[in-house]
Design a protein around this motif. Structure first.
Motif, PDB file in Angstrom:
ATOM      1  N   ASP A 209       0.802  -1.225   0.000  1.00 44.85           N
ATOM      2  CA  ASP A 209       0.000   0.000   0.000  1.00 44.85           C
ATOM      3  C   ASP A 209       0.838   1.278   0.000  1.00 44.85           C
ATOM      4  O   ASP A 209       0.277   2.375   0.123  1.00 44.85           O
ATOM      5  CB  ASP A 209      -0.908   0.029   1.245  1.00 44.85           C
ATOM      6  N   ASP A 210       2.156   1.143  -0.137  1.00 47.67           N
ATOM      7  CA  ASP A 210       3.011   2.300   0.099  1.00 47.67           C
ATOM      8  C   ASP A 210       4.141   2.398  -0.925  1.00 47.67           C
ATOM      9  O   ASP A 210       5.291   2.085  -0.616  1.00 47.67           O
ATOM     10  CB  ASP A 210       3.600   2.226   1.514  1.00 47.67           C
ATOM     11  N   PRO A 211       3.847   2.828  -2.157  1.00 46.95           N
ATOM     12  CA  PRO A 211       4.928   3.068  -3.111  1.00 46.95           C
ATOM     13  C   PRO A 211       5.904   4.094  -2.535  1.00 46.95           C
ATOM     14  O   PRO A 211       5.482   5.062  -1.881  1.00 46.95           O
ATOM     15  CB  PRO A 211       4.202   3.625  -4.340  1.00 46.95           C
ATOM     16  N   ALA A 212       7.204   3.882  -2.768  1.00 47.73           N
ATOM     17  CA  ALA A 212       8.175   4.752  -2.118  1.00 47.73           C
ATOM     18  C   ALA A 212       9.444   4.871  -2.964  1.00 47.73           C
ATOM     19  O   ALA A 212       9.773   3.973  -3.738  1.00 47.73           O
ATOM     20  CB  ALA A 212       8.532   4.192  -0.738  1.00 47.73           C
ATOM     21  N   PRO A 213      10.176   5.969  -2.800  1.00 45.44           N
ATOM     22  CA  PRO A 213      11.454   6.115  -3.486  1.00 45.44           C
ATOM     23  C   PRO A 213      12.448   5.053  -2.995  1.00 45.44           C
ATOM     24  O   PRO A 213      12.468   4.729  -1.804  1.00 45.44           O
ATOM     25  CB  PRO A 213      11.917   7.519  -3.075  1.00 45.44           C
ATOM     26  N   PRO A 214      13.273   4.529  -3.881  1.00 43.89           N
ATOM     27  CA  PRO A 214      14.191   3.454  -3.471  1.00 43.89           C
ATOM     28  C   PRO A 214      15.181   3.883  -2.402  1.00 43.89           C
ATOM     29  O   PRO A 214      15.556   3.071  -1.541  1.00 43.89           O
ATOM     30  CB  PRO A 214      14.896   3.078  -4.783  1.00 43.89           C
ATOM     31  N   GLN A 215      15.594   5.144  -2.411  1.00 41.36           N
ATOM     32  CA  GLN A 215      16.568   5.589  -1.411  1.00 41.36           C
ATOM     33  C   GLN A 215      15.977   5.577  -0.002  1.00 41.36           C
ATOM     34  O   GLN A 215      16.705   5.408   0.985  1.00 41.36           O
ATOM     35  CB  GLN A 215      17.108   6.980  -1.751  1.00 41.36           C
ATOM     36  N   ASP A 216      14.652   5.725   0.100  1.00 39.42           N
ATOM     37  CA  ASP A 216      14.017   5.680   1.416  1.00 39.42           C
ATOM     38  C   ASP A 216      14.106   4.283   2.020  1.00 39.42           C
ATOM     39  O   ASP A 216      14.281   4.123   3.235  1.00 39.42           O
ATOM     40  CB  ASP A 216      12.552   6.096   1.320  1.00 39.42           C
ATOM     41  N   VAL A 217      13.984   3.269   1.173  1.00 42.52           N
ATOM     42  CA  VAL A 217      14.047   1.883   1.641  1.00 42.52           C
ATOM     43  C   VAL A 217      15.446   1.560   2.137  1.00 42.52           C
ATOM     44  O   VAL A 217      15.630   0.969   3.212  1.00 42.52           O
ATOM     45  CB  VAL A 217      13.618   0.922   0.517  1.00 42.52           C
ATOM     46  N   ILE A 218      16.450   1.942   1.356  1.00 39.14           N
ATOM     47  CA  ILE A 218      17.840   1.703   1.762  1.00 39.14           C
ATOM     48  C   ILE A 218      18.145   2.444   3.064  1.00 39.14           C
ATOM     49  O   ILE A 218      18.768   1.900   3.986  1.00 39.14           O
ATOM     50  CB  ILE A 218      18.812   2.155   0.659  1.00 39.14           C
ATOM     51  N   GLY A 219      17.690   3.667   3.156  1.00 40.02           N
ATOM     52  CA  GLY A 219      17.931   4.449   4.363  1.00 40.02           C
ATOM     53  C   GLY A 219      17.274   3.841   5.583  1.00 40.02           C
ATOM     54  O   GLY A 219      17.871   3.804   6.675  1.00 40.02           O
ATOM     55  N   HIS A 220      16.053   3.327   5.421  1.00 41.21           N
ATOM     56  CA  HIS A 220      15.357   2.714   6.547  1.00 41.21           C
ATOM     57  C   HIS A 220      16.040   1.420   6.971  1.00 41.21           C
ATOM     58  O   HIS A 220      16.127   1.121   8.171  1.00 41.21           O
ATOM     59  CB  HIS A 220      13.902   2.446   6.186  1.00 41.21           C
ATOM     60  N   ALA A 221      16.539   0.654   6.013  1.00 45.09           N
ATOM     61  CA  ALA A 221      17.269  -0.570   6.345  1.00 45.09           C
ATOM     62  C   ALA A 221      18.508  -0.248   7.181  1.00 45.09           C
ATOM     63  O   ALA A 221      18.812  -0.948   8.161  1.00 45.09           O
ATOM     64  CB  ALA A 221      17.659  -1.308   5.069  1.00 45.09           C
ATOM     65  N   LYS A 252       6.335   4.676 -11.234  1.00 45.56           N
ATOM     66  CA  LYS A 252       4.871   4.620 -11.132  1.00 45.56           C
ATOM     67  C   LYS A 252       4.481   4.111  -9.753  1.00 45.56           C
ATOM     68  O   LYS A 252       5.269   3.484  -9.056  1.00 45.56           O
ATOM     69  CB  LYS A 252       4.287   3.703 -12.209  1.00 45.56           C
ATOM     70  N   LYS A 253       3.248   4.391  -9.396  1.00 47.08           N
ATOM     71  CA  LYS A 253       2.640   3.874  -8.176  1.00 47.08           C
ATOM     72  C   LYS A 253       1.511   2.942  -8.593  1.00 47.08           C
ATOM     73  O   LYS A 253       0.663   3.316  -9.400  1.00 47.08           O
ATOM     74  CB  LYS A 253       2.125   5.021  -7.303  1.00 47.08           C
ATOM     75  N   VAL A 254       1.496   1.743  -8.038  1.00 45.43           N
ATOM     76  CA  VAL A 254       0.570   0.705  -8.497  1.00 45.43           C
ATOM     77  C   VAL A 254      -0.561   0.518  -7.484  1.00 45.43           C
ATOM     78  O   VAL A 254      -0.312   0.356  -6.284  1.00 45.43           O
ATOM     79  CB  VAL A 254       1.321  -0.627  -8.707  1.00 45.43           C
ATOM     80  N   ARG A 255      -1.777   0.506  -7.989  1.00 49.62           N
ATOM     81  CA  ARG A 255      -2.950   0.293  -7.140  1.00 49.62           C
ATOM     82  C   ARG A 255      -3.228  -1.208  -6.999  1.00 49.62           C
ATOM     83  O   ARG A 255      -3.088  -1.966  -7.956  1.00 49.62           O
ATOM     84  CB  ARG A 255      -4.187   0.968  -7.733  1.00 49.62           C
ATOM     85  N   ASN A 256      -3.683  -1.601  -5.805  1.00 53.87           N
ATOM     86  CA  ASN A 256      -4.013  -3.006  -5.530  1.00 53.87           C
ATOM     87  C   ASN A 256      -5.478  -3.190  -5.133  1.00 53.87           C
ATOM     88  O   ASN A 256      -5.853  -4.210  -4.565  1.00 53.87           O
ATOM     89  CB  ASN A 256      -3.098  -3.573  -4.443  1.00 53.87           C
ATOM     90  N   ASN A 257      -6.331  -2.209  -5.449  1.00 57.92           N
ATOM     91  CA  ASN A 257      -7.729  -2.259  -4.998  1.00 57.92           C
ATOM     92  C   ASN A 257      -8.487  -3.466  -5.532  1.00 57.92           C
ATOM     93  O   ASN A 257      -9.341  -4.032  -4.847  1.00 57.92           O
ATOM     94  CB  ASN A 257      -8.464  -0.982  -5.424  1.00 57.92           C
ATOM     95  N   ARG A 258      -8.195  -3.871  -6.779  1.00 57.85           N
ATOM     96  CA  ARG A 258      -9.008  -4.914  -7.393  1.00 57.85           C
ATOM     97  C   ARG A 258      -8.927  -6.216  -6.612  1.00 57.85           C
ATOM     98  O   ARG A 258      -9.960  -6.839  -6.321  1.00 57.85           O
ATOM     99  CB  ARG A 258      -8.591  -5.151  -8.837  1.00 57.85           C
ATOM    100  N   ILE A 259      -7.745  -6.660  -6.247  1.00 54.55           N
ATOM    101  CA  ILE A 259      -7.625  -7.941  -5.552  1.00 54.55           C
ATOM    102  C   ILE A 259      -8.156  -7.832  -4.128  1.00 54.55           C
ATOM    103  O   ILE A 259      -8.675  -8.811  -3.576  1.00 54.55           O
ATOM    104  CB  ILE A 259      -6.182  -8.474  -5.581  1.00 54.55           C
TER     105      ILE A 259
END
Length: 284
Positions: A209-221, A252-259
């Motif tokens: 539910d949370d598209p995010a910039p890749p640098q944010d993921v590395i920083g959080h790790a 892009k940011k991907v929606r998952n509402n359908r499933i």
């Protein structure tokens, strides 16, 4: 009720599904191209089959469920290239067939939202091959096909921690870049739900539910590990392999509402923070 699944290209996501189904008494047959992986697959309770190279006609006839994880090449879909006739014959008796595709079929949307109705305009050759493979599977008559378009997959053994620990991780900065992700356990949960509630012809995006910039993921790790923030490097000047650089061709940011609406699916890890925390907790 018989429960036999044949899994073509029994890789990371398929193994996560098998871990849920085998304890329930399912018979799962997993194909691999590598003889070296046979013992590893067998250790998970899955029957390994070296394929191509083995006659699997009898195994196909025994299956009621079919999962295809094997990716296409320049010559097309590797399963249909060999078994199109056999699968066409067995299609009407199958209860469910799943094809694991990618959100790369949507191409670049400069950070905007996409859903399953978004036109397929892939920006890479890999994405184009997936569009063609989806169409090839959809063209088979009477096949109860379900297409799952997966965002970037992470989970145990596949994530940012190893590089962060080694000090080789970098925060690649590209203005406006955003990716969607999915924890492998959430893929497995979605596949199991779909198998229990078949809807032939369905196409589902699988992402958190949370598209995010890749640098944010590395920083959080790095923050979770308590180590210094990895170096920030501009995308334009970063030393990257052509493969790594190609991933940045799409934002892009991907929606998952359908499933969610169709199957009641809810990701156990709705964002990368919860997913990374679980990975670190389970394998500190």
């Amino acid at each position: 009720m018989e429960k036999t699944l044949i899994s073509f290209g029994h890789g990371y996501s398929a193994r996560a599904l098998a871990a849920r189904l085998v304890p329930q008494g399912w018979r799962i047959i997993g194909t691999t191209r590598s003889a070296d992986k046979m013992a590893e697959i067998a250790a998970t309770g899955v029957e390994p089959v070296l394929w191509p190279g083995t006659d699997i006609t009898d195994l196909l006839e025994a299956a009621q469920y079919l999962l295809v994880s094997a990716g296409p090449g320049a010559e097309g879909d590797p399963v249909l290239n060999v078994l199109k006739k056999e699968i066409t014959v067995m299609a009407p008796k199958l209860r469910w067939a799943g094809y694991l595709s990618t959100t790369g079929v949507y191409g670049d949307h400069q950070g905007a939202w996409v859903d399953e109705d978004t036109p397929l305009t892939p920006a890479t050759k890999r994405g184009q091959l997936r569009v063609e493979a989806e169409a090839a599977w959809q063209a088979l008559p009477d096949l109860p096909l379900h297409i799952f378009r997966l965002a970037g997959i992470y989970g145990p053994g596949r994530g940012p921690f190893a590089k962060v620990r080694k000090g080789t991780a970098r925060r690649i900065i590209k203005a406006g870049q955003v990716f969607s992700r999915i924890h492998v356990e959430d893929i497995a949960q979605a596949l199991e739900l779909s198998m229990a509630q078949p809807d032939a012809g369905a196409v589902y995006n699988l992402c958190d539910d949370d598209p995010a910039p890749p640098q944010d993921v590395i920083g959080h790790a790095a923050e979770l590990l308590g180590v210094p923030l990895p170096e920030a490097v501009a995308f334009e000047t970063a030393d990257m392999t052509p493969m790594a650089r190609s991933f940045y061709a799409e934002s892009k940011k991907v929606r998952n509402n359908r499933i969610k609406d169709a199957l009641g699916w809810r990701p156990k890890y709705p964002d990368y923070r919860s997913g990374l925390a679980a990975m670190l907790r389970d394998d500190p």
